[in-house]
Design a protein around this motif. Sequence first.
Motif, PDB file in Angstrom:
ATOM      1  N   GLY A 134      -9.447   1.605   2.173  1.00  0.00           N
ATOM      2  CA  GLY A 134      -8.683   0.659   1.981  1.00  0.00           C
ATOM      3  C   GLY A 134      -7.273   0.665   2.777  1.00  0.00           C
ATOM      4  O   GLY A 134      -6.250  -0.014   2.461  1.00  0.00           O
ATOM      5  N   ASP A 135      -7.083   1.649   3.459  1.00  0.00           N
ATOM      6  CA  ASP A 135      -5.684   2.012   4.276  1.00  0.00           C
ATOM      7  C   ASP A 135      -5.633   1.442   5.652  1.00  0.00           C
ATOM      8  O   ASP A 135      -6.775   1.078   6.122  1.00  0.00           O
ATOM      9  N   GLU A 136      -4.585   1.277   6.167  1.00  0.00           N
ATOM     10  CA  GLU A 136      -4.368   0.916   7.435  1.00  0.00           C
ATOM     11  C   GLU A 136      -5.244  -0.301   8.093  1.00  0.00           C
ATOM     12  O   GLU A 136      -5.789  -0.088   8.875  1.00  0.00           O
ATOM     13  N   ARG A 148     -19.908   4.753 -11.148  1.00  0.00           N
ATOM     14  CA  ARG A 148     -19.068   5.660 -10.309  1.00  0.00           C
ATOM     15  C   ARG A 148     -17.678   4.986 -10.332  1.00  0.00           C
ATOM     16  O   ARG A 148     -17.256   4.147 -10.832  1.00  0.00           O
ATOM     17  N   THR A 149     -16.656   6.103 -10.250  1.00  0.00           N
ATOM     18  CA  THR A 149     -15.374   5.702  -9.975  1.00  0.00           C
ATOM     19  C   THR A 149     -14.796   5.446  -8.804  1.00  0.00           C
ATOM     20  O   THR A 149     -14.687   6.298  -7.977  1.00  0.00           O
ATOM     21  N   PRO A 150     -14.250   4.279  -8.423  1.00  0.00           N
ATOM     22  CA  PRO A 150     -13.666   3.877  -7.001  1.00  0.00           C
ATOM     23  C   PRO A 150     -12.321   4.871  -6.860  1.00  0.00           C
ATOM     24  O   PRO A 150     -11.634   4.738  -7.549  1.00  0.00           O
ATOM     25  N   VAL A 151     -12.232   4.958  -5.588  1.00  0.00           N
ATOM     26  CA  VAL A 151     -10.920   5.715  -5.068  1.00  0.00           C
ATOM     27  C   VAL A 151     -10.456   5.110  -3.928  1.00  0.00           C
ATOM     28  O   VAL A 151     -11.293   4.677  -3.123  1.00  0.00           O
ATOM     29  N   GLY A 152      -9.074   5.117  -3.527  1.00  0.00           N
ATOM     30  CA  GLY A 152      -8.647   4.322  -2.336  1.00  0.00           C
ATOM     31  C   GLY A 152      -7.235   4.734  -2.119  1.00  0.00           C
ATOM     32  O   GLY A 152      -6.707   5.275  -3.119  1.00  0.00           O
ATOM     33  N   TRP A 153      -6.691   4.417  -0.850  1.00  0.00           N
ATOM     34  CA  TRP A 153      -5.381   4.732  -0.649  1.00  0.00           C
ATOM     35  C   TRP A 153      -4.505   3.827  -1.100  1.00  0.00           C
ATOM     36  O   TRP A 153      -4.732   2.873  -1.782  1.00  0.00           O
ATOM     37  N   ASP A 154      -2.875   4.212  -1.000  1.00  0.00           N
ATOM     38  CA  ASP A 154      -1.904   3.446  -1.604  1.00  0.00           C
ATOM     39  C   ASP A 154      -1.338   2.406  -0.751  1.00  0.00           C
ATOM     40  O   ASP A 154      -0.476   1.638  -1.137  1.00  0.00           O
ATOM     41  N   ASP A 155      -2.070   2.152   0.484  1.00  0.00           N
ATOM     42  CA  ASP A 155      -1.486   0.958   1.357  1.00  0.00           C
ATOM     43  C   ASP A 155      -1.167  -0.271   0.672  1.00  0.00           C
ATOM     44  O   ASP A 155      -0.147  -0.987   1.015  1.00  0.00           O
ATOM     45  N   GLU A 156      -2.167  -0.806   0.071  1.00  0.00           N
ATOM     46  CA  GLU A 156      -1.803  -2.322  -0.610  1.00  0.00           C
ATOM     47  C   GLU A 156      -0.611  -2.025  -1.431  1.00  0.00           C
ATOM     48  O   GLU A 156      -0.121  -3.131  -1.792  1.00  0.00           O
ATOM     49  N   LEU A 157      -0.470  -1.136  -2.364  1.00  0.00           N
ATOM     50  CA  LEU A 157       0.538  -1.177  -3.184  1.00  0.00           C
ATOM     51  C   LEU A 157       2.032  -0.922  -2.158  1.00  0.00           C
ATOM     52  O   LEU A 157       2.929  -1.672  -2.673  1.00  0.00           O
ATOM     53  N   VAL A 171      -8.816   4.949  -8.699  1.00  0.00           N
ATOM     54  CA  VAL A 171      -8.049   6.094  -8.529  1.00  0.00           C
ATOM     55  C   VAL A 171      -7.047   5.908  -7.382  1.00  0.00           C
ATOM     56  O   VAL A 171      -7.721   5.623  -6.193  1.00  0.00           O
ATOM     57  N   VAL A 172      -6.018   6.378  -7.164  1.00  0.00           N
ATOM     58  CA  VAL A 172      -5.059   6.085  -6.111  1.00  0.00           C
ATOM     59  C   VAL A 172      -4.770   7.356  -5.285  1.00  0.00           C
ATOM     60  O   VAL A 172      -4.394   8.160  -6.083  1.00  0.00           O
ATOM     61  N   MET A 173      -5.032   7.309  -4.110  1.00  0.00           N
ATOM     62  CA  MET A 173      -4.647   8.479  -3.149  1.00  0.00           C
ATOM     63  C   MET A 173      -3.158   8.005  -2.425  1.00  0.00           C
ATOM     64  O   MET A 173      -3.447   7.281  -1.824  1.00  0.00           O
ATOM     65  N   SER A 174      -2.354   8.750  -3.027  1.00  0.00           N
ATOM     66  CA  SER A 174      -0.891   8.366  -2.482  1.00  0.00           C
ATOM     67  C   SER A 174      -0.445   9.322  -1.425  1.00  0.00           C
ATOM     68  O   SER A 174      -0.106  10.463  -1.476  1.00  0.00           O
ATOM     69  N   TRP A 175      -0.829   8.835  -0.339  1.00  0.00           N
ATOM     70  CA  TRP A 175      -0.116   9.488   0.912  1.00  0.00           C
ATOM     71  C   TRP A 175       1.332   9.088   1.493  1.00  0.00           C
ATOM     72  O   TRP A 175       1.975   9.700   2.332  1.00  0.00           O
ATOM     73  N   ALA A 223       2.136   3.092  -8.552  1.00  0.00           N
ATOM     74  CA  ALA A 223       0.393   3.211  -9.112  1.00  0.00           C
ATOM     75  C   ALA A 223       0.358   3.686 -10.378  1.00  0.00           C
ATOM     76  O   ALA A 223      -0.460   3.039 -11.033  1.00  0.00           O
ATOM     77  N   ILE A 224       1.027   4.501 -10.920  1.00  0.00           N
ATOM     78  CA  ILE A 224       0.962   5.321 -12.389  1.00  0.00           C
ATOM     79  C   ILE A 224       1.226   4.069 -13.215  1.00  0.00           C
ATOM     80  O   ILE A 224       0.728   3.759 -14.519  1.00  0.00           O
ATOM     81  N   ARG A 225       2.445   3.299 -13.202  1.00  0.00           N
ATOM     82  CA  ARG A 225       2.904   2.459 -13.983  1.00  0.00           C
ATOM     83  C   ARG A 225       1.890   1.155 -13.938  1.00  0.00           C
ATOM     84  O   ARG A 225       2.287   0.319 -14.691  1.00  0.00           O
ATOM     85  N   GLN A 226       1.219   0.995 -12.782  1.00  0.00           N
ATOM     86  CA  GLN A 226       0.049  -0.267 -12.771  1.00  0.00           C
ATOM     87  C   GLN A 226      -1.095   0.336 -13.471  1.00  0.00           C
ATOM     88  O   GLN A 226      -1.925  -0.469 -13.610  1.00  0.00           O
ATOM     89  N   GLY A 227      -0.952   1.637 -14.014  1.00  0.00           N
ATOM     90  CA  GLY A 227      -2.150   1.949 -15.035  1.00  0.00           C
ATOM     91  C   GLY A 227      -3.042   2.803 -14.211  1.00  0.00           C
ATOM     92  O   GLY A 227      -4.535   3.148 -14.853  1.00  0.00           O
ATOM     93  N   HIS A 228      -2.868   3.241 -13.016  1.00  0.00           N
ATOM     94  CA  HIS A 228      -3.712   3.946 -12.165  1.00  0.00           C
ATOM     95  C   HIS A 228      -3.705   5.611 -12.238  1.00  0.00           C
ATOM     96  O   HIS A 228      -2.524   6.112 -12.362  1.00  0.00           O
ATOM     97  N   ASP A 229      -4.718   6.300 -12.334  1.00  0.00           N
ATOM     98  CA  ASP A 229      -5.013   7.818 -12.305  1.00  0.00           C
ATOM     99  C   ASP A 229      -4.347   7.891 -10.642  1.00  0.00           C
ATOM    100  O   ASP A 229      -5.012   6.977  -9.615  1.00  0.00           O
ATOM    101  N   VAL A 230      -3.752   9.017 -10.314  1.00  0.00           N
ATOM    102  CA  VAL A 230      -3.250   9.214  -8.940  1.00  0.00           C
ATOM    103  C   VAL A 230      -3.510  10.538  -8.596  1.00  0.00           C
ATOM    104  O   VAL A 230      -3.549  11.793  -9.264  1.00  0.00           O
TER     105      VAL A 230
END
Length: 557
Positions: A119-121, A165-174, A185-189, A201-208
């Motif tokens: 989901g990034d770039e 399964r648990t989906p994981v993705g980058w933080d770009d859309e945030l 789950v959000v990967m915050s780069w 991301a945390i305050r939107q309820g995501h694990d990070v």
Amino acid sequence: ELTKTGACRQAVGTDGELTGSAGKPYCGYYTEAEVRDIVRYATERYVDVVPEIDLPGHSQAAIAAYPWLGVTGQRPPVWTDWGVSPWLLNPDGKTLRFVEDVLDEVMRLFPSKYISLGGDEADKRQWNASPEVRAQMRKLGLANMDQLQGWFIGRLADHLVQHGRTPVGWDDELVAGATLPASQVVMSWHGDDHERVALQAIRQGHDVVMTPQESLYFDHYQSALPDEWAGPAPMATLRQAYDTAVVPPGASAAEAARIIGVQAGLWAEQMPTFAHDQHAVFPRIAALAELGWSPADAHDWNGFLQRLPAELARYRALGIGYADGAFAPAFHVAAGADGAFRVELSSQTGFGAIRYTTDGSAPAADSARYAQPLTLPGGTTLRAATFAADGFELAAPRTQVLDETTLLTREGSALATCSQQPPSRLDGSRPAQGPRPVYAVDIGNACWLWPQASLAGVKHVALDVERIAWRFGDEASGAVVRRKASAAGEFEIHADSCAGPLLASLPLAPATQAQGQTRLDANLAMPVGAGVRDLCIFATGDPRDGQWALARIAFSK
């Protein structure tokens, strides 16, 4: 077709060294058997392999295999550039079914609880230009293309959740102001601005999972030493890695519990060898380990440094080629009185004792300890290394020769960029003998500054340069084009500023077809005069036709 077409790209730049020639494509993919073997190997060591199929961007290879996966109907080549491709997957039902089939295969091969959708770039130019995609966005009642990406990723995230399964993705859309699937789950780069994106991301309820590029992208180079290996900017030092904020400032205790991990990135497009991987990972991985596994009240930089020599000794016993740039001595040379040289020594961390010799021999744990600037005569070969208190060598010896050329010569890595931005470090071509050169380059702007150069009486200049294949997708739009005086262009040296008096013009024709470094020589076009001058050195022409790198500049009398 994904492996027949999508797994092969043209051998651009140093890829040709890996394939044997520029005309032989660079190809590779993992077979199902290889994937299962990797998963087995990792499982035996209590490691879960989390796969990522990056969507809807970073998908040009898939569109090259199946053009209908894109929005233009055209078949692009498999991308050879680095950075962000404009080729996005078409966010329609047919593409979703295809990707779901791919994810089903991924889930068959990888038992991991987590599956990343990337989901990034995602460059939205093709989506915005497509009437069909715009119509779909309006039909779905979405306000913009970022929301459309959120819808697309959301459908695929639901597919993973339905399969346990648990989906994981980058933080770009945030960053873009859109929302991510609630299950993700959000990967915050994006670590800038005090980790505000991770907190959002945390305050939107995501694990990070925290993975800020500024300090935990281990492909970034680690020091400004002349012998530092290739890597993108900005520098990510050992101290920066250790000081990474695992919990975003302002997070409450309940919010901090949403931080489920920390990750370092090792993006390997500029890392063609395992030796390079080791140099990039070690010892910064020790800092990562303490970030992830030590309680916050035990986090202490000075204590880490005190314990690190024992860890480096383990690396050495295991044959790991770790980076010693955090401890290595750097030389700062200036003119002294009566033709002597004044030399200051320092290291990035200041840890350990710098010991030196002046006869060219290798320093030992009982050699003279550096305590204050040295005054040394011409003809000296100064060597320095760094040692721990018990005599363990923290950094291998570095050498500085002091002679009539020292103050008249600068390595390209010691020059500033004209933009004042940190340079990237790029590999040059492998020479017939000796190590591969590494160049400090402001990609897209072949321009360097040498402030306060001591040029009294100089009459001649020599440049060692190399042309590097352009494969820098992100920098293409900002490339600085300078007017050429000849068909091949030239390197120009100006005094005082980049628009100041022209000291020398060195035609590039001899270097345009050369493989590797070429030396360019010229007499100065005007007297420099006494004293010191600020210098600007740049290559004319369009860097997208070939990025010029400057290895060194040497004046002579």
